[in-house]
Design a protein around this motif. Structure first.
Motif, short mmCIF file in Angstrom:
data_model
loop_
_atom_site.label_atom_id
_atom_site.label_comp_id
_atom_site.label_asym_id
_atom_site.label_seq_id
_atom_site.Cartn_x
_atom_site.Cartn_y
_atom_site.Cartn_z
N UNK A 91 -3.60 -25.16 -5.36
CA UNK A 91 -4.96 -24.94 -5.85
C UNK A 91 -5.76 -26.24 -5.96
N UNK A 92 -5.12 -27.31 -6.36
CA UNK A 92 -5.82 -28.58 -6.51
C UNK A 92 -6.29 -29.10 -5.15
N UNK A 93 -5.43 -29.02 -4.14
CA UNK A 93 -5.84 -29.47 -2.80
C UNK A 93 -6.95 -28.59 -2.24
N UNK A 94 -6.84 -27.29 -2.51
CA UNK A 94 -7.88 -26.37 -2.04
C UNK A 94 -9.23 -26.72 -2.66
N UNK A 95 -9.24 -26.93 -3.97
CA UNK A 95 -10.49 -27.26 -4.66
C UNK A 95 -11.07 -28.59 -4.16
N UNK A 96 -10.20 -29.50 -3.81
CA UNK A 96 -10.65 -30.82 -3.36
C UNK A 96 -11.24 -30.79 -1.96
N UNK A 97 -10.66 -29.98 -1.08
CA UNK A 97 -11.03 -30.06 0.34
C UNK A 97 -11.91 -28.92 0.85
N UNK A 98 -11.94 -27.78 0.18
CA UNK A 98 -12.66 -26.62 0.71
C UNK A 98 -14.17 -26.88 0.79
N UNK A 99 -14.76 -26.54 1.91
CA UNK A 99 -16.21 -26.66 2.10
C UNK A 99 -16.85 -25.31 1.80
N UNK A 100 -17.95 -25.35 1.07
CA UNK A 100 -18.56 -24.09 0.64
C UNK A 100 -19.02 -23.22 1.81
N UNK A 124 -16.26 -6.01 -4.87
CA UNK A 124 -15.56 -7.25 -4.51
C UNK A 124 -14.92 -7.83 -5.75
N UNK A 125 -13.79 -8.47 -5.56
CA UNK A 125 -13.16 -9.24 -6.63
C UNK A 125 -12.42 -10.40 -6.00
N UNK A 126 -11.62 -11.11 -6.77
CA UNK A 126 -11.10 -12.39 -6.30
C UNK A 126 -9.63 -12.54 -6.62
N UNK A 127 -8.88 -13.03 -5.64
CA UNK A 127 -7.46 -13.30 -5.79
C UNK A 127 -7.25 -14.69 -6.41
N UNK A 128 -6.52 -14.74 -7.50
CA UNK A 128 -6.12 -16.00 -8.15
C UNK A 128 -7.26 -16.77 -8.82
N UNK A 129 -8.43 -16.16 -8.96
CA UNK A 129 -9.51 -16.82 -9.68
C UNK A 129 -10.13 -18.02 -8.99
N UNK A 130 -9.94 -18.13 -7.68
CA UNK A 130 -10.45 -19.31 -6.96
C UNK A 130 -11.97 -19.33 -6.85
N UNK A 131 -12.62 -18.18 -7.07
CA UNK A 131 -14.08 -18.09 -6.92
C UNK A 131 -14.80 -17.98 -8.26
N UNK A 132 -14.09 -18.28 -9.35
CA UNK A 132 -14.66 -18.09 -10.69
C UNK A 132 -15.10 -19.39 -11.37
N UNK A 133 -15.03 -20.50 -10.67
CA UNK A 133 -15.49 -21.75 -11.23
C UNK A 133 -14.46 -22.53 -12.03
N UNK A 134 -13.27 -21.96 -12.23
CA UNK A 134 -12.27 -22.64 -13.06
C UNK A 134 -11.66 -23.85 -12.35
N UNK A 135 -11.88 -23.97 -11.05
CA UNK A 135 -11.38 -25.11 -10.30
C UNK A 135 -12.42 -26.22 -10.17
N UNK A 136 -13.54 -26.07 -10.89
CA UNK A 136 -14.58 -27.09 -10.86
C UNK A 136 -15.54 -26.99 -9.68
N UNK A 137 -15.35 -25.99 -8.84
CA UNK A 137 -16.23 -25.81 -7.68
C UNK A 137 -17.16 -24.63 -7.89
#
Length: 288
Positions: A91-100, A124-137
């Protein structure tokens, strides 16, 4: 204000055991909704099943893999979401590298996968909370824009209670509440319909004493259902070979849903079970 409850089974398409369990539960009227993972090796088979059985689904938007050794596949070939094997599991690498822009492209590709296979998408919903802002993105903005384009309701609660339950705390810190309100406001700004509350069990499999203990958690959650629309989501699956024991919780949740006890408790408490399609069609005055 009335109380409404969506009982959702996540991860349709995860594998054969998950898909079989959810199909059975839906056909027997024991759940009111399900969410579909589009990026797994089993997703094409599962999409054919959903279309054949006329099961409407939510698109369970996923920009990560669960397993680093057997990663899932980006449907948009978005390189910033992937490592050399497939969708990133860290998750940390994803948050660091993913382009919007590539996140947005992936969400569209997953929706188009379902539509092209004849599957009805009702939220629609989200797997693992990656789209909810908790990763700082700010991927939550991309999720909201996606929902607005396709007129889909979205799994995000207007109340902060879900955060407290998932973290096992009695009160959500003020900065977290403020951020949660900001995320809600962005959805409302785009006229995306949001839940009042959200319920799921945060325990790991090793922390669950037995199926009855887990069932009590969910029955208590029904008892404490707030006014408005609440979604309760579980991850039911049939047995599979699992040396780690992590799969046990999913089997427990299958047994809990199969018992029909959650539906009966909701009936006893005068809580109406609805689907996501019902929620989307409700007049705004019923939700205020």
């Amino acid at each position: 204000m009335n109380k409404y409850l969506i009982i959702n089974a996540d991860d349709f398409g995860y594998n054969e055991q998950q898909t079989d369990a959810i199909t059975e539960l839906y056909k027997n009227g024991l759940i009111s909704s399900t969410s579909f993972l589009c990026v797994t090796p089993y997703s094409e088979t599962a999409a054919k099943r959903a279309a054949a059985e006329k099961i409407p689904v939510g698109v369970h938007l996923a920009i990560n893999s669960d397993n680093k050794d057997e990663p899932w596949t980006s449907l948009s070939s978005s390189t910033s979401l992937c490592n050399e094997k497939g969708l990133e599991s860290n998750q940390k690498r994803l948050a660091l590298h993913a382009r919007r822009r590539e996140v947005a492209a992936e969400l569209e590709a997953q929706y188009n996968f379902l539509i092209s296979n004849g599957v009805t998408v009702d939220h629609a919903d989200n797997h693992c909370g990656t789209l909810y802002g908790i990763n700082g993105r700010r991927f939550y903005l991309d999720a909201y824009d996606f929902c607005a384009r396709h007129a889909l309701a979205y799994r995000f609660p207007k109340r902060p209670d879900f955060i407290a339950r998932q973290l096992g705390i009695s009160r959500v810190p003020k900065p977290v509440c403020a951020f949660q309100r900001h995320i809600v406001s962005q959805g409302q700004k785009r006229n995306v319909r949001l839940l009042d509350d959200l319920v799921s069990n945060p325990w790991s499999a090793k922390d669950i004493k037995d199926c009855n203990a887990l069932k009590k958690y969910y029955l208590d959650a029904v008892d404490n259902c707030c006014a408005g629309v609440t979604e309760m989501f579980l991850h039911p699956a049939k047995e599979k070979n699992d040396p780690t024991g992590d799969w046990k919780k999913r089997v427990f949740e299958y047994e809990i849903l199969k018992s029909g006890d959650l539906l009966q408790r909701a009936k006893d408490k005068n809580i109406k079970i609805i689907s996501w399609a019902d929620f989307a069609a409700m007049p705004a005055k019923e939700l205020s």
